[in-house]
Enzyme design. Structure first.
Site, PDB file in Angstrom:
ATOM      1  N   THR A  15      22.560  60.644  35.039  1.00 51.51           N
ATOM      2  CA  THR A  15      21.599  61.527  35.184  1.00 51.51           C
ATOM      3  C   THR A  15      20.344  61.220  35.732  1.00 51.51           C
ATOM      4  OG1 THR A  15      22.488  62.616  33.182  1.00 51.51           O
ATOM      5  CG2 THR A  15      20.060  63.456  33.864  1.00 51.51           C
ATOM      6  N   THR A  16      19.802  59.892  35.169  1.00 53.01           N
ATOM      7  CA  THR A  16      18.774  59.306  35.594  1.00 53.01           C
ATOM      8  C   THR A  16      18.802  59.142  37.090  1.00 53.01           C
ATOM      9  OG1 THR A  16      18.313  58.530  33.325  1.00 53.01           O
ATOM     10  CG2 THR A  16      16.963  57.579  34.977  1.00 53.01           C
TER      11      THR A  16
ATOM     12  N   TYR B 231      30.344  60.233  27.334  1.00 52.68           N
ATOM     13  CA  TYR B 231      29.024  60.506  27.230  1.00 52.68           C
ATOM     14  C   TYR B 231      28.953  61.615  26.630  1.00 52.68           C
ATOM     15  CZ  TYR B 231      24.357  61.006  29.340  1.00 52.68           C
ATOM     16  OH  TYR B 231      23.091  61.146  29.549  1.00 52.68           O
TER      17      TYR B 231
ATOM     18  N   LYS C 169      28.444  56.699  24.662  1.00 47.96           N
ATOM     19  CA  LYS C 169      27.074  57.005  24.683  1.00 47.96           C
ATOM     20  C   LYS C 169      26.662  58.210  24.008  1.00 47.96           C
ATOM     21  CE  LYS C 169      23.330  57.457  27.837  1.00 47.96           C
ATOM     22  NZ  LYS C 169      22.792  57.613  29.395  1.00 47.96           N
TER      23      LYS C 169
END
Length: 291
Positions: A46-47, A135, A164
């Site tokens: 996402t980042t 995730y 995660k």
């Protein structure tokens, strides 16, 4: 899987003013993290603004990072989505040389049942030649992968090695830590909760702020892994303000503002995201003065 203990960082994708990928800044960011103690790198999450990165850019980003890293620390590659067939096709077409694991997000938007999530990751497990880190980020997917589903996957598939967890839910973390198989890793995806998760038995964190302040953040996590809570919390309290600020408007606009203030990269983001506001940038610069 001790290579995934400690601090992983969810790398941004730096852009030039014309919004092309700034590979020079990317190289600088990777080297900065390796030199300052980051334990592993995570690409295309996402980042990293993965949803606006083209397939061609993704390949070039991977190759750039692998070349700079030169095998010094592990690399995790983000491959996920809500079209199971497309995820499998991407796995099949990916060159995994120099890639140590994949990070695969629970299917978003479609809101599958828990059985649907399980079957999705069963298919991913069957296709993947490298270990898989699940995730769970319900704030973005609108679907929470429950601990029962995560643990079912952990028990059923040898190549699913970790999760995660980014639900910002302490009770869910504790349920995972209490019931996980011995060799399954619980990795925090919440920077603000990471230390508490580590002290409770977690393996570490995949961090956003960690890439900007890798020395301080990694030191905090390493102290936590050694059970040295007092020293770890001293660093945690020092990092609290800047950690909160980077998520105030949007991720990765906030972390890009931090990296710009540190002279590592620019703050440009691709639409529909917009850069951090002038007021937030001012708050970030003030918060950085203590480092």
């Amino acid at each position: 899987m001790t290579q995934f203990f400690g601090t992983g960082v969810a790398l941004i994708t730096p852009f030039n003013q014309d919004l092309s990928v700034d590979y020079s800044a990317l190289k600088k960011l990777v080297e900065y993290n390796i030199e300052n103690g980051t334990n592993y790198l995570v690409i295309s999450g996402t980042t990293g603004e993965s949803v606006t990165i083209t397939a061609e850019e993704k390949v070039e980003i991977i190759n750039t990072i692998k070349k700079v890293n030169a095998g010094r620390i592990p690399i995790v590659l983000g491959i996920g989505g809500n079209n199971t067939y497309s995820v499998i096709e991407e796995i099949k077409s990916t060159n995994f040389e120099g890639i140590d694991a994949i990070l695969s997000v629970s299917p978003y938007y479609s809101k599958p049942t828990q059985e649907g999530i399980y079957q999705h990751f069963k298919a991913v497990s069957d296709a993947s030649p490298v270990p898989i880190i699940l995730y769970n980020v319900p704030g973005r997917t609108s679907s929470n992968m429950l601990p029962e589903t995560t643990l079912r996957l952990a028990n059923d598939f040898e190549n699913i090695i970790a999760v995660k967890e980014a639900g910002n839910n302490v009770a869910q973390y504790l349920q995972l830590l209490k019931n996980k198989p011995n060799d399954f890793l619980i990795i925090s995806g919440d920077d603000d909760l990471a230390l508490g998760v580590v002290l409770a038995g977690g393996a570490g964190v995949i961090s956003v702020i960690g890439q900007a302040l890798p020395k301080q953040f990694t030191s905090m996590i390493q102290l936590g892994l050694k059970g040295k809570a007092k020293g770890a919390y001293e660093l945690h309290f020092k990092l609290m303000d800047i950690t909160g600020l980077i998520f105030k408007e949007n991720n990765p606009a906030g972390i890009k503002a931090v990296l710009e203030a540190l002279g590592i990269s620019n703050d440009f983001v691709r639409l529909p995201l917009v850069p951090a506001s002038t007021s937030l940038k001012g708050e970030i610069k003030s918060a950085l003065e203590q480092f």
